[in-house]
Structure formats: C-alpha cells, structure tokens
Design a protein around this motif. Structure first.
Motif, PDB file in Angstrom:
ATOM      1  N   ARG A  77      92.165  24.828  64.776  1.00  0.00           N
ATOM      2  CA  ARG A  77      90.974  25.455  64.224  1.00  0.00           C
ATOM      3  C   ARG A  77      90.493  24.673  63.011  1.00  0.00           C
ATOM      4  O   ARG A  77      89.310  24.434  62.860  1.00  0.00           O
ATOM      5  CB  ARG A  77      91.260  26.899  63.840  1.00  0.00           C
ATOM      6  CG  ARG A  77      90.017  27.561  63.240  1.00  0.00           C
ATOM      7  CD  ARG A  77      90.264  28.906  62.679  1.00  0.00           C
ATOM      8  NE  ARG A  77      90.580  29.853  63.718  1.00  0.00           N
ATOM      9  CZ  ARG A  77      90.451  31.150  63.565  1.00  0.00           C
ATOM     10  NH1 ARG A  77      90.037  31.653  62.437  1.00  0.00           N
ATOM     11  NH2 ARG A  77      90.752  31.966  64.537  1.00  0.00           N
ATOM     12  N   TRP A  80      84.024  29.769  62.758  1.00  0.00           N
ATOM     13  CA  TRP A  80      85.039  30.717  62.304  1.00  0.00           C
ATOM     14  C   TRP A  80      85.327  31.779  63.358  1.00  0.00           C
ATOM     15  O   TRP A  80      86.454  32.203  63.537  1.00  0.00           O
ATOM     16  CB  TRP A  80      84.617  31.355  60.985  1.00  0.00           C
ATOM     17  CG  TRP A  80      85.785  31.955  60.288  1.00  0.00           C
ATOM     18  CD1 TRP A  80      86.063  33.277  60.141  1.00  0.00           C
ATOM     19  CD2 TRP A  80      86.860  31.254  59.683  1.00  0.00           C
ATOM     20  NE1 TRP A  80      87.238  33.441  59.471  1.00  0.00           N
ATOM     21  CE2 TRP A  80      87.756  32.206  59.179  1.00  0.00           C
ATOM     22  CE3 TRP A  80      87.160  29.898  59.520  1.00  0.00           C
ATOM     23  CZ2 TRP A  80      88.919  31.856  58.529  1.00  0.00           C
ATOM     24  CZ3 TRP A  80      88.315  29.557  58.858  1.00  0.00           C
ATOM     25  CH2 TRP A  80      89.177  30.535  58.382  1.00  0.00           C
ATOM     26  N   GLY A 108      85.133  31.239  66.448  1.00  0.00           N
ATOM     27  CA  GLY A 108      85.700  30.552  67.606  1.00  0.00           C
ATOM     28  C   GLY A 108      84.728  30.318  68.744  1.00  0.00           C
ATOM     29  O   GLY A 108      85.148  30.188  69.900  1.00  0.00           O
TER      30      GLY A 108
END
Length: 181
Positions: A15, A71, A73
C-alpha cells in the motif's frame, strides 16, 4: 499467526509503495508521455478504426490517482469503470462502446466494454490486449502502446460488432481524454 503478520506487513508495504508511486507521479510526466501530437495520432487511429466496425472506442489516460482513492484501495479496474460511466461510454445506441483506460503510475491498462459487446466478445481477448499494451508501456513506448491497443480493440469490434447497414454515426468523441492535469 506469524504468517498473518507477514501478510499484513507485506500488504502494508505494498500500500505504501503504491501510495508513493502515485504521489511522486507529476502531471508533467503525463504530458511528456502523451503530448498533443500523440493525442492527435490516437484520435486519428480511433476515427479510422471506427469505419471498420459498428462499435465506439474511447481512450482515457490518467497519470495517478488522488490520495483518497489510494487510501480506500481503489483499483485501476474500479477507476476504469468510474471513467467509463463519467465519459458516457455506455450511452451508445447499440451498447457497443469500449473504453481503453491507462493508469500511467502503475503502467496498468484496463478495457471496459459495454454490455452489448461484452456479452459477445470473450473476456480473455480484452485481457490479452491489456497485457500487450502494458508490455509496451513498461518499455516507455506510450504512443505505440496506445495505437496498438486501438488497433487490437478495433479488430475485436470488427469481429463482434460488425458494421451496420446505413449511415455510420460517430456517437462518442474520438479525441483521447487526459484526466487530472
């Protein structure tokens, strides 16, 4: 438990890696990869290609996603579907619009086909077009990737959305869309 922690750590690193890749991607990089001459070549290719079939092609390129999208995804596929809707690619008489979407920060290509063509063309055919374009993008051959993608999508449309008798209408603009400059 150790395996779960390792997976979580790897996911978190991924991420952060993705986040940094997008945050470091500057708008000038999109303009350099897709200057006006390249956009004009893509538009010309789309216009010529659409003479050979009944479908409509839209081409969109985006440099990077915004922080909130990253953030939460949001995947390139999910973003392509949003762009498909935003550009009204679904709004053709025979539901045969196709969006070619490039996310440059990830060198990712997604193709979204409207229901009229999606039902007829095999999904692995669209996937193959994406992979061949991505290979050229990784080499930095942006115009070649775009033109090859338009040609391959046009070939699929010629096979699964042949020309209709009567006047050919250009229902969607041929000019590529550059998002977020």
């Amino acid at each position: 438990m150790v395996l779960a922690e390792a997976a979580l750590r790897a996911g978190g690193e991924m991420r952060w890696s993705r986040l940094l890749r997008h945050l470091r991607f500057a708008p000038w990089q999109t303009r350099r990869a897709f200057p006006q001459a390249t956009l004009a070549a893509i538009a010309k290719a789309i216009h010529a290609a659409e003479q050979a079939h009944g479908g409509e092609i839209r081409f969109a390129v985006e440099g990077a996603l915004d922080l909130p999208e990253l953030w939460r995804g949001l995947s390139a596929r999910e973003r392509a579907i949003e762009v498909f809707s935003h550009l009204h690619v679904w709004d053709t008489e025979h539901n045969d619009g196709v969006l070619i979407y490039l996310l440059l920060a990830e060198r990712d290509v997604e193709i979204v086909a409207d229901r009229g063509i999606h039902q007829r063309a095999p999904s692995d055919a669209w996937e193959q077009v994406c992979r061949s374009m991505e290979a050229l993008l990784r080499q930095g051959r942006f115009e070649a990737a775009a033109l090859q993608g338009v040609a391959e999508v046009s070939g699929l449309l010629a096979q699964y959305a042949p020309p209709r008798s009567g006047e050919k209408r250009n229902e969607l603009p041929d000019w590529p869309v550059v998002l977020r400059l």
